[in-house]
Design an enzyme around this catalytic site. Structure first.
Site, PDB file in Angstrom:
ATOM      1  N   LYS A 116      36.137 -25.689   1.417  1.00  8.38           N
ATOM      2  CA  LYS A 116      35.170 -25.662   2.739  1.00  8.38           C
ATOM      3  C   LYS A 116      35.866 -25.142   3.983  1.00  8.38           C
ATOM      4  O   LYS A 116      35.206 -24.881   4.828  1.00  8.38           O
ATOM      5  CB  LYS A 116      34.216 -27.013   2.886  1.00  8.38           C
ATOM      6  CG  LYS A 116      33.535 -27.144   1.402  1.00  8.38           C
ATOM      7  CD  LYS A 116      32.256 -27.971   1.975  1.00  8.38           C
ATOM      8  CE  LYS A 116      31.429 -27.947   0.558  1.00  8.38           C
ATOM      9  NZ  LYS A 116      30.280 -28.929   0.905  1.00  8.38           N
ATOM     10  N   LYS A 197      31.322 -22.767  -9.399  1.00  8.95           N
ATOM     11  CA  LYS A 197      30.105 -23.994  -9.709  1.00  8.95           C
ATOM     12  C   LYS A 197      28.845 -23.515  -8.977  1.00  8.95           C
ATOM     13  O   LYS A 197      28.932 -23.000  -7.840  1.00  8.95           O
ATOM     14  CB  LYS A 197      30.750 -25.222  -9.247  1.00  8.95           C
ATOM     15  CG  LYS A 197      30.688 -25.640  -7.829  1.00  8.95           C
ATOM     16  CD  LYS A 197      30.693 -27.201  -7.539  1.00  8.95           C
ATOM     17  CE  LYS A 197      30.222 -27.152  -6.084  1.00  8.95           C
ATOM     18  NZ  LYS A 197      29.517 -28.680  -5.787  1.00  8.95           N
ATOM     19  N   LYS A 200      24.548 -25.582  -3.554  1.00 11.49           N
ATOM     20  CA  LYS A 200      23.511 -25.228  -2.909  1.00 11.49           C
ATOM     21  C   LYS A 200      23.551 -24.315  -1.858  1.00 11.49           C
ATOM     22  O   LYS A 200      22.682 -23.694  -1.420  1.00 11.49           O
ATOM     23  CB  LYS A 200      23.417 -26.666  -2.104  1.00 11.49           C
ATOM     24  CG  LYS A 200      22.868 -27.845  -3.025  1.00 11.49           C
ATOM     25  CD  LYS A 200      22.499 -29.012  -2.180  1.00 11.49           C
ATOM     26  CE  LYS A 200      22.742 -30.148  -2.852  1.00 11.49           C
ATOM     27  NZ  LYS A 200      23.331 -31.088  -1.889  1.00 11.49           N
TER      28      LYS A 200
HETATM   29  P1  ATP Z   1      27.370 -27.819  -2.598  1.00 16.45           P
HETATM   30  O1  ATP Z   1      26.664 -27.294  -3.912  1.00 16.45           O
HETATM   31  O2  ATP Z   1      26.603 -27.051  -1.421  1.00 16.45           O
HETATM   32  O3  ATP Z   1      28.843 -27.920  -2.452  1.00 16.45           O
HETATM   33  P2  ATP Z   1      27.075 -30.041  -3.723  1.00 16.45           P
HETATM   34  O4  ATP Z   1      25.965 -29.897  -4.562  1.00 16.45           O
HETATM   35  O5  ATP Z   1      28.254 -30.495  -4.306  1.00 16.45           O
HETATM   36  O6  ATP Z   1      26.825 -29.194  -2.471  1.00 16.45           O
HETATM   37  P3  ATP Z   1      25.926 -32.745  -3.313  1.00 16.45           P
HETATM   38  O7  ATP Z   1      24.330 -32.786  -3.158  1.00 16.45           O
HETATM   39  O8  ATP Z   1      26.538 -34.184  -2.705  1.00 16.45           O
HETATM   40  O9  ATP Z   1      26.723 -31.685  -2.964  1.00 16.45           O
HETATM   41  O10 ATP Z   1      26.026 -33.172  -5.157  1.00 16.45           O
HETATM   42  C1  ATP Z   1      25.286 -34.101  -5.587  1.00 16.45           C
HETATM   43  C2  ATP Z   1      26.001 -34.383  -6.986  1.00 16.45           C
HETATM   44  O11 ATP Z   1      26.062 -33.141  -7.833  1.00 16.45           O
HETATM   45  C3  ATP Z   1      27.509 -34.766  -7.002  1.00 16.45           C
HETATM   46  O12 ATP Z   1      27.622 -35.888  -7.908  1.00 16.45           O
HETATM   47  C4  ATP Z   1      28.217 -33.656  -7.382  1.00 16.45           C
HETATM   48  O13 ATP Z   1      29.394 -33.754  -8.218  1.00 16.45           O
HETATM   49  C5  ATP Z   1      27.018 -33.058  -8.331  1.00 16.45           C
HETATM   50  N1  ATP Z   1      27.235 -31.491  -8.383  1.00 16.45           N
HETATM   51  C6  ATP Z   1      27.202 -30.590  -7.494  1.00 16.45           C
HETATM   52  N2  ATP Z   1      27.327 -29.506  -8.047  1.00 16.45           N
HETATM   53  C7  ATP Z   1      27.448 -29.456  -9.399  1.00 16.45           C
HETATM   54  C8  ATP Z   1      27.449 -28.588 -10.344  1.00 16.45           C
HETATM   55  N3  ATP Z   1      27.505 -27.069 -10.393  1.00 16.45           N
HETATM   56  N4  ATP Z   1      27.615 -28.966 -11.602  1.00 16.45           N
HETATM   57  C9  ATP Z   1      27.578 -30.260 -12.020  1.00 16.45           C
HETATM   58  N5  ATP Z   1      27.410 -31.102 -11.102  1.00 16.45           N
HETATM   59  C10 ATP Z   1      27.157 -30.873  -9.637  1.00 16.45           C
END
Ligand code: ATP
Ligand code: LTN
Length: 332
Positions: A116, A197, A200
Site C-alpha cells: 500500500k 487478489k 475493493k
Molecule cells: P482491499 O481489497 O481494498 O485491499 P480488503 O478487502 O482486503 O481491502 P477488508 O475489507 O478489511 O479489506 O477485508 C475484509 C476481509 O476480507 C478480510 O478478512 C480479508 O482477509 C478478506 N479478503 C479481502 N480480499 C480477499 C480476497 N481476494 N480473497 C479472500 N479474502 C479476502
C-alpha cells in the site's frame, strides 16, 4: 453450551465500499457459521479505513452499508455483537499501548504496508501502524478465534507476537488468538488479473464482483474474465490461475467440490463454465441484495449498532482496566 465454554470470535471489515465476493467467501461466510456456537463480535473497522483518505459523507454511508450487509448475509444481532469500531474508545486506547510494545522493524516487514505504500516517498503513519490497531481490535475482546482471508495471516502472527511479548513482560494480560482460514476461497483472485487478489480498491470494476452488483454487471465481469488458451477445464493454480479461480468461486457458491466440477465440464468450453457460473453467482447474491435493501432503510439497523456498541463497550472497558493496572497507567 454455557457462555463460559464458548470461544470468543472477533473479525472486522473496512467500510471502504464495494464489498466483494473475495471478502464474502474468504472471511464473511465463516462469520455466519461461527455465530451458532461461539460468542461473536463483528466490527465495522472505520478507523482502519482512514489510513487512506476517505470522503467523510461517503464513509458514513459505507459504514451503514457494511452493517446492513452483515445482517443481509445472515448475521443475527441476537447471536452476534455487530458494532462500529470508533464507537468504542478502547480500540484507540489499547492501540497506543500496543504501539509502545511493537517495533518499527517488525512493522516494516508487513507485506500489506509494503504494497500500500509502494511508490510513495513517505506514507501516512497510520498505514504503517495499521496492524497494531488490528491487534488492539482483537486483544481488546480476549479473542480466541479470528476468521479472516489468507492475506491477513501475517497480521494475526504479529498480534500473537505482541500478546505473548506483553504477557511475558507484565504477566498474563491477553488471550493469544488463532487465525481461522477457509480451505477453499481464502484467496479469491482478480477476474481481470488472476495473479493479484480481488480487491475493493482496484480501478477496474470488472476485476471484482461486488455483493451489490446488478446481474448484468456480474455477467459482464465473469464473461470478460481472463483465462488461458489451453481450452481445458482443470484446477491448476500455477499454470491456469484464471480457470482455477473461477472453479474456486463456483465450488464455494454451489457447495460442490472442484473435482466434481472438473468431471462435469470435461470436454466442454470455457464459455459453458462461465455462463453457468454467472447463474450460480446471481442466484446466491439476489437474496442477499433483497435483504440488504430492506435492512439498509430500517430503524432496526441503527438500533443494532447502538446496542452492539454498548455490549462491546462493556467487554472493552474491563480489558482496558486490566491493561492499565498491568502497566501502571492512571491512578485509580
Ligand atoms: P482491499 O481489497 O481494498 O485491499 P480488503 O478487502 O482486503 O481491502 P477488508 O475489507 O478489511 O479489506 O477485508 C475484509 C476481509 O476480507 C478480510 O478478512 C480479508 O482477509 C478478506 N479478503 C479481502 N480480499 C480477499 C480476497 N481476494 N480473497 C479472500 N479474502 C479476502
Ligand atoms: N486488516 C483487516 C481488517 C481488520 C480486521 C481486524 C480483521 C481490521 N481489524 C481485526 C480481523 C480482526 C483487513 O484489511 N482485511
Amino acid at each position: 453450551m454455557a457462555v463460559k465454554d464458548m470461544k470468543r470470535v472477533f473479525s472486522g471489515v473496512q467500510p471502504t465500499g464495494n464489498i466483494h465476493i473475495g471478502n464474502y467467501l474468504g472471511a464473511m461466510k465463516q462469520f455466519i457459521e461461527l455465530q451458532n456456537e461461539n460468542e461473536c463480535l463483528y466490527c465495522i473497522v472505520d478507523m482502519h479505513s482512514i489510513t487512506l483518505p476517505q470522503d467523510p459523507k461517503q464513509l458514513r454511508q459505507h459504514i451503514l452499508d457494511v452493517a446492513a450487509l452483515y445482517m443481509a448475509i445472515g448475521l443475527d444481532p441476537k447471536k452476534s455483537i455487530i458494532f462500529v469500531q470508533s464507537d468504542v474508545s478502547g480500540h484507540a486506547e489499547l492501540s497506543w499501548v500496543l504501539t509502545c510494545n511493537s517495533y518499527t522493524g517488525e512493522l516494516s516487514r508487513m507485506t500489506q504496508f509494503k504494497q500500500k505504500s509502494k511508490g510513495r516517498e513517505s506514507a501516512p503513519t497510520g498505514l504503517f501502524t495499521y496492524p497494531v490497531l488490528m491487534a488492539a481490535d482483537i486483544l481488546l475482546y480476549d479473542t480466541d478465534i479470528v476468521p479472516v482471508g489468507n492475506d491477513q495471516k501475517q497480521h494475526i502472527e504479529l498480534t500473537r507476537d505482541i500478546a505473548i511479548r506483553i504477557n511475558n513482560k507484565y504477566g498474563k494480560t491477553f488471550v493469544v488468538p488463532d487465525g481461522k482460514f477457509v480451505k477453499s476461497g481464502a484467496r479469491i483472485m482478480a477476474l481481470d488479473n488472476p495473479d493479484a487478489k480481488m480487491s475493493k480498491s482496484a480501478e477496474n470494476p470488472h476485476s471484482r464482483i461486488s455483493l451489490l452488483d446488478e446481474p448484468s454487471k456480474i455477467k459482464k465481469s465473469i464473461m470478460k474474465s481472463t483465462t488461458d488458451s489451453e481450452g481445458v477445464i482443470r484446477f491448476d493454480v500455477e499454470h491456469k490461475p484464471g480457470i482455477s479461480n473461477l472453479l474456486s468461486i463456483y465450488s464455494v457458491f454451489a457447495d460442490e467440490t472442484v473435482e466434481a466440477l472438473e468431471a462435469r465440464y470435461e470436454g466442454r468450453g470455457y464459455g459453458d463454465l462461465k455462463k453457468d457460473l454467472v447463474e450460480v453467482v446471481i442466484n446466491n447474491l439476489t437474496p442477499i441484495q433483497e435483504r440488504f435493501k430492506e435492512i439498509r432503510q430500517s430503524q432496526e439497523l441503527l438500533d443494532v449498532l447502538q446496542d452492539g456498541a454498548e455490549r462491546a463497550g462493556v467487554i472493552a472497558e474491563a480489558t482496558m482496566k486490566r491493561v492499565k493496572d498491568r502497566f501502571g497507567l492512571g491512578w485509580k
